[in-house]
Design an enzyme around this catalytic site. Structure first.
Site, PDB file in Angstrom:
ATOM      1  N   SER A  10       0.954  -0.938  -0.224  1.00  0.00           N
ATOM      2  CA  SER A  10      -0.011   0.201  -0.429  1.00  0.00           C
ATOM      3  C   SER A  10       0.679   1.164   0.421  1.00  0.00           C
ATOM      4  O   SER A  10       1.940   1.355   0.662  1.00  0.00           O
ATOM      5  CB  SER A  10      -1.057  -0.172   1.599  1.00  0.00           C
ATOM      6  OG  SER A  10      -1.213   1.138   1.767  1.00  0.00           O
ATOM      7  N   HIS A  34      -1.280  -1.860  -3.853  1.00  0.00           N
ATOM      8  CA  HIS A  34      -2.485  -1.720  -3.637  1.00  0.00           C
ATOM      9  C   HIS A  34      -3.061   0.223  -3.186  1.00  0.00           C
ATOM     10  O   HIS A  34      -1.738   0.609  -2.708  1.00  0.00           O
ATOM     11  CB  HIS A  34      -2.309  -2.056  -1.913  1.00  0.00           C
ATOM     12  CG  HIS A  34      -3.494  -1.897  -1.132  1.00  0.00           C
ATOM     13  ND1 HIS A  34      -4.275  -2.924  -1.044  1.00  0.00           N
ATOM     14  CD2 HIS A  34      -4.024  -0.925  -0.392  1.00  0.00           C
ATOM     15  CE1 HIS A  34      -5.738  -3.405  -0.070  1.00  0.00           C
ATOM     16  NE2 HIS A  34      -5.380  -1.207  -0.044  1.00  0.00           N
ATOM     17  N   ASP A  36      -5.187   2.507  -2.301  1.00  0.00           N
ATOM     18  CA  ASP A  36      -6.568   3.084  -0.522  1.00  0.00           C
ATOM     19  C   ASP A  36      -6.789   4.345  -1.404  1.00  0.00           C
ATOM     20  O   ASP A  36      -5.950   5.112  -0.753  1.00  0.00           O
ATOM     21  CB  ASP A  36      -5.737   3.419   0.681  1.00  0.00           C
ATOM     22  CG  ASP A  36      -4.946   2.297   1.339  1.00  0.00           C
ATOM     23  OD1 ASP A  36      -5.868   0.656   1.516  1.00  0.00           O
ATOM     24  OD2 ASP A  36      -3.790   1.322   1.282  1.00  0.00           O
ATOM     25  N   MET A  38     -10.033   6.464  -0.486  1.00  0.00           N
ATOM     26  CA  MET A  38     -10.197   7.215   0.993  1.00  0.00           C
ATOM     27  C   MET A  38     -11.327   9.020   0.915  1.00  0.00           C
ATOM     28  O   MET A  38     -10.754   9.683  -0.332  1.00  0.00           O
ATOM     29  CB  MET A  38      -9.344   7.666   2.540  1.00  0.00           C
ATOM     30  CG  MET A  38      -9.071   6.030   2.202  1.00  0.00           C
ATOM     31  SD  MET A  38      -8.061   6.083   4.221  1.00  0.00           S
ATOM     32  CE  MET A  38      -7.067   4.593   4.242  1.00  0.00           C
ATOM     33  N   HIS A  67      -8.491  -0.167  -3.496  1.00  0.00           N
ATOM     34  CA  HIS A  67      -8.892  -0.537  -2.239  1.00  0.00           C
ATOM     35  C   HIS A  67      -9.702   0.271  -2.097  1.00  0.00           C
ATOM     36  O   HIS A  67      -9.301   1.557  -1.579  1.00  0.00           O
ATOM     37  CB  HIS A  67      -8.020  -0.297  -0.997  1.00  0.00           C
ATOM     38  CG  HIS A  67      -9.006  -0.722   0.441  1.00  0.00           C
ATOM     39  ND1 HIS A  67      -8.095  -1.009   1.535  1.00  0.00           N
ATOM     40  CD2 HIS A  67     -10.433  -1.276   0.146  1.00  0.00           C
ATOM     41  CE1 HIS A  67      -9.162  -0.899   2.721  1.00  0.00           C
ATOM     42  NE2 HIS A  67     -11.045  -1.282   1.335  1.00  0.00           N
ATOM     43  N   MET A  69     -12.211   3.214  -0.322  1.00  0.00           N
ATOM     44  CA  MET A  69     -13.647   3.727   0.852  1.00  0.00           C
ATOM     45  C   MET A  69     -14.173   4.447   1.065  1.00  0.00           C
ATOM     46  O   MET A  69     -13.877   5.746   1.450  1.00  0.00           O
ATOM     47  CB  MET A  69     -12.009   3.333   2.221  1.00  0.00           C
ATOM     48  CG  MET A  69     -11.292   1.976   2.489  1.00  0.00           C
ATOM     49  SD  MET A  69     -10.082   2.675   3.785  1.00  0.00           S
ATOM     50  CE  MET A  69      -8.480   2.859   2.084  1.00  0.00           C
ATOM     51  N   MET A 138     -10.425  -6.946   6.765  1.00  0.00           N
ATOM     52  CA  MET A 138      -9.705  -6.069   7.580  1.00  0.00           C
ATOM     53  C   MET A 138      -9.072  -5.784   8.776  1.00  0.00           C
ATOM     54  O   MET A 138     -10.051  -6.821   9.628  1.00  0.00           O
ATOM     55  CB  MET A 138     -10.583  -4.821   7.306  1.00  0.00           C
ATOM     56  CG  MET A 138     -10.783  -3.846   6.246  1.00  0.00           C
ATOM     57  SD  MET A 138      -9.232  -3.365   5.157  1.00  0.00           S
ATOM     58  CE  MET A 138      -8.644  -2.419   6.143  1.00  0.00           C
ATOM     59  N   ASP A 174      -5.767  -6.797   5.378  1.00  0.00           N
ATOM     60  CA  ASP A 174      -4.801  -5.307   5.084  1.00  0.00           C
ATOM     61  C   ASP A 174      -5.125  -4.759   6.240  1.00  0.00           C
ATOM     62  O   ASP A 174      -6.270  -5.036   7.437  1.00  0.00           O
ATOM     63  CB  ASP A 174      -6.257  -4.873   4.345  1.00  0.00           C
ATOM     64  CG  ASP A 174      -5.595  -3.346   4.387  1.00  0.00           C
ATOM     65  OD1 ASP A 174      -4.702  -3.335   4.756  1.00  0.00           O
ATOM     66  OD2 ASP A 174      -6.334  -2.340   3.079  1.00  0.00           O
TER      67      ASP A 174
HETATM   68  C1  DX5 Z   1      -6.177   1.411   5.805  1.00  0.00           C
HETATM   69  C2  DX5 Z   1      -6.049   0.430   4.259  1.00  0.00           C
HETATM   70  C3  DX5 Z   1      -4.776   0.089   5.111  1.00  0.00           C
HETATM   71  C4  DX5 Z   1      -3.195   0.424   5.304  1.00  0.00           C
HETATM   72  C5  DX5 Z   1      -1.991  -0.447   5.311  1.00  0.00           C
HETATM   73  O1  DX5 Z   1      -7.488   1.176   5.893  1.00  0.00           O
HETATM   74  O2  DX5 Z   1      -6.745   0.299   3.764  1.00  0.00           O
HETATM   75  O3  DX5 Z   1      -5.013  -0.385   3.030  1.00  0.00           O
HETATM   76  O4  DX5 Z   1      -2.434   1.671   4.681  1.00  0.00           O
HETATM   77  O5  DX5 Z   1      -1.317   0.356   6.122  1.00  0.00           O
HETATM   78  P1  DX5 Z   1       0.100  -0.578   7.278  1.00  0.00           P
HETATM   79  O6  DX5 Z   1       0.159  -2.141   7.020  1.00  0.00           O
HETATM   80  O7  DX5 Z   1       0.364   0.434   7.462  1.00  0.00           O
HETATM   81  O8  DX5 Z   1      -1.577  -0.887   8.683  1.00  0.00           O
HETATM   82 ZN    ZN Z   2      -6.386  -0.549   1.993  1.00  0.00          ZN
END
Ligand code: DX5
Ligand code: ZN
Length: 221
Positions: A10, A34, A36, A38, A67, A69, A138, A174
């Site tokens: 990520s 990956h 993320d 958000m 991913h 969110m 998660m 994740d």
């Molecule tokens: C959290 C994300 C993860 C996060 C993982 O909401 O979906 O992908 O970036 O980061 P680490 O590996 O640091 O937990």
């Molecule tokens: Zn993620």
């Protein structure tokens, strides 16, 4: 059959002002990147809008695992597939029409993922199995990198593995995945591992991806 292990770093905690460089550091060792996404509504953090994400996806030299969110994910999810992601994961908690959204992602050419927050049960969503290419369990509350791995999710990972059976569905974890936790998740049945801070805080991120893969593979059945 020994499961194939995939590592998907990520970039959330990488240097987001220099995304192309950060991806280039680990691309050769990684299976997917990956991403993320958000929106500051579904989770209390913001990363990329669709335009910025599209730029990253188009420039990425390896497959992108999005991913999402974001709230009201139904409309935007297929667009992430259309712009070139190899997989697009939506959250069950954010989706109004889960089956049709998963189908729309597949129709646009990507693997369709269904993500579950820690408090969401897999049993409630097991009926969607025929529309799913990835179950994402998660192992932290979504929103931020660098959180502590929730060991108590391993029961859910094991139950999801049992539900998947022989189907070619990926089981992704994740959050908080590191050298300390990846073997436990692999033993529980996960085969796709997101790792953010473990990779990008490492002195040698590329070597860390290899180490994580070796550890996960060593206990995969
Ligand atoms: C959290 C994300 C993860 C996060 C993982 O909401 O979906 O992908 O970036 O980061 P680490 O590996 O640091 O937990
Ligand atoms: Zn993620």
């Amino acid at each position: 059959m020994v499961r194939e292990i995939r590592i998907t770093p990520s970039i959330l905690n990488a240097d987001l002002t220099n995304v192309e460089y950060e991806i280039a550091r680990i691309a050769a060792q990684s299976d997917l990147i990956h991403l993320d996404v958000m929106d500051n509504i579904f989770v209390p953090n913001f990363t990329f809008d669709f335009e910025r994400a599209s730029g990253i996806i188009k420039a990425c030299p390896i497959a992108v695992d999005a991913h999402l969110m974001v709230a009201d994910v139904d409309l935007i999810a297929p667009a992430y597939a259309e712009v070139g992601c190899s997989s697009v994961t939506i959250h069950a908690e954010a989706c109004k029409e889960i089956a049709s959204t998963l189908r729309a992602i597949r129709k646009a050419g990507a693997r369709a993922g269904l993500g579950l927050k820690p408090a969401t049960s897999i049993e409630e969503y097991a009926d969607f199995i025929d529309e799913v290419d990835i179950f994402l369990i998660m192992t932290v509350e979504p929103g931020f990198g660098g959180q502590t791995f929730m060991h108590e999710m391993m029961g859910k990972v094991k139950r999801t593995r049992a539900i998947i059976g022989d189907r070619p569905i990926w089981l992704q974890v994740d959050g908080g995945v590191s050298l300390e936790t990846i073997a436990e998740a692999s033993e529980a049945g996960a085969d796709v591992f997101v790792a953010g801070s473990a990779v990008f805080n490492a002195e040698d991120p590329a070597a860390m991806v290899d180490s994580l893969r070796n550890l996960a593979s060593s206990v995969a059945q």
